[in-house]
Scaffold this motif. Structure first.
Motif, PDB file in Angstrom:
ATOM      1  N   TYR A  51       0.832  -1.200   0.000  1.00  0.00           N
ATOM      2  CA  TYR A  51       0.000   0.000   0.000  1.00  0.00           C
ATOM      3  C   TYR A  51       0.870   1.255   0.000  1.00  0.00           C
ATOM      4  O   TYR A  51       1.805   1.392   0.791  1.00  0.00           O
ATOM      5  N   LEU A  68      -3.938 -10.962  -4.922  1.00  0.00           N
ATOM      6  CA  LEU A  68      -4.802  -9.778  -4.973  1.00  0.00           C
ATOM      7  C   LEU A  68      -6.266 -10.182  -5.066  1.00  0.00           C
ATOM      8  O   LEU A  68      -7.113  -9.666  -4.327  1.00  0.00           O
ATOM      9  N   LYS A  74      -2.409  -5.989  -1.165  1.00  0.00           N
ATOM     10  CA  LYS A  74      -2.893  -4.609  -1.206  1.00  0.00           C
ATOM     11  C   LYS A  74      -1.896  -3.777  -2.001  1.00  0.00           C
ATOM     12  O   LYS A  74      -0.723  -3.682  -1.632  1.00  0.00           O
ATOM     13  N   ASP A  76      -3.183  -0.629  -3.587  1.00  0.00           N
ATOM     14  CA  ASP A  76      -3.714   0.705  -3.831  1.00  0.00           C
ATOM     15  C   ASP A  76      -2.691   1.732  -3.338  1.00  0.00           C
ATOM     16  O   ASP A  76      -1.999   1.523  -2.361  1.00  0.00           O
ATOM     17  N   LEU A 108     -12.050  -5.291  -6.085  1.00  0.00           N
ATOM     18  CA  LEU A 108     -10.917  -4.460  -6.486  1.00  0.00           C
ATOM     19  C   LEU A 108     -11.269  -2.977  -6.398  1.00  0.00           C
ATOM     20  O   LEU A 108     -10.598  -2.139  -6.978  1.00  0.00           O
ATOM     21  N   MET A 111      -8.899   0.476  -6.208  1.00  0.00           N
ATOM     22  CA  MET A 111      -7.628   0.309  -6.919  1.00  0.00           C
ATOM     23  C   MET A 111      -7.663   1.096  -8.217  1.00  0.00           C
ATOM     24  O   MET A 111      -7.742   0.535  -9.294  1.00  0.00           O
ATOM     25  N   LEU A 114      -5.036   0.173 -11.035  1.00  0.00           N
ATOM     26  CA  LEU A 114      -5.044  -1.127 -11.700  1.00  0.00           C
ATOM     27  C   LEU A 114      -5.297  -0.949 -13.191  1.00  0.00           C
ATOM     28  O   LEU A 114      -6.233  -0.270 -13.593  1.00  0.00           O
TER      29      LEU A 114
END
Length: 131
Positions: A51, A68, A74, A76, A108, A111, A114
């Motif tokens: 993170y 994930l 994690k 993010d 998700l 995020m 991503l």
């Protein structure tokens, strides 16, 4: 900076053994940590918290992607993290494929970093997908 996957492959057997013995990684909030997430590809991780490692980027190896999806990783707040291709997932080890094919619920949300093609999830029997 995290070592590259190539650098890790050239490390001494003793270093590789120590690296592969790591099961849990928590480097959260290390905003200056830079590198490619692919360097985690040979680690048998059971959890991974990166993170807010803002300079960490790259394409997730299948084992990390499965973590994930299972809610055990994690990312993010990292740089752009890309899902592996459907081909990469199909070439994963049988153990990773078995875990991947057992996932029914994925969250998700949150995020925003991503990236990738949702086709990566085509062989996952999802009942719920929260993006």
């Amino acid at each position: 900076t995290m070592p590259s996957a190539d650098a890790m492959a050239q490390a001494s057997p003793a270093i590789i053994d120590r690296f592969q013995a790591i099961k849990k990684v928590d480097l959260s909030r290390m905003s200056n940590l830079a590198g490619d997430i692919e360097s985690l590809k040979d680690m048998p991780l059971t959890s991974c918290n990166l993170y807010n490692c803002k300079k960490l980027t790259g394409v997730m190896p299948p084992n990390i992607f499965v973590l994930l999806l299972e809610g055990k990783a994690k990312f993010d707040g990292c740089g752009t993290i890309t899902m592996p291709s459907a081909d990469a997932m199909a070439q994963a080890s049988p153990a990773i494929i078995d875990r991947f094919q057992a996932i029914e619920k994925v969250d998700l949300s949150g995020m925003s970093n991503l990236a990738g093609d949702i086709e990566s999830l085509k062989d996952c029997p999802l009942q719920t997908l929260n993006l």
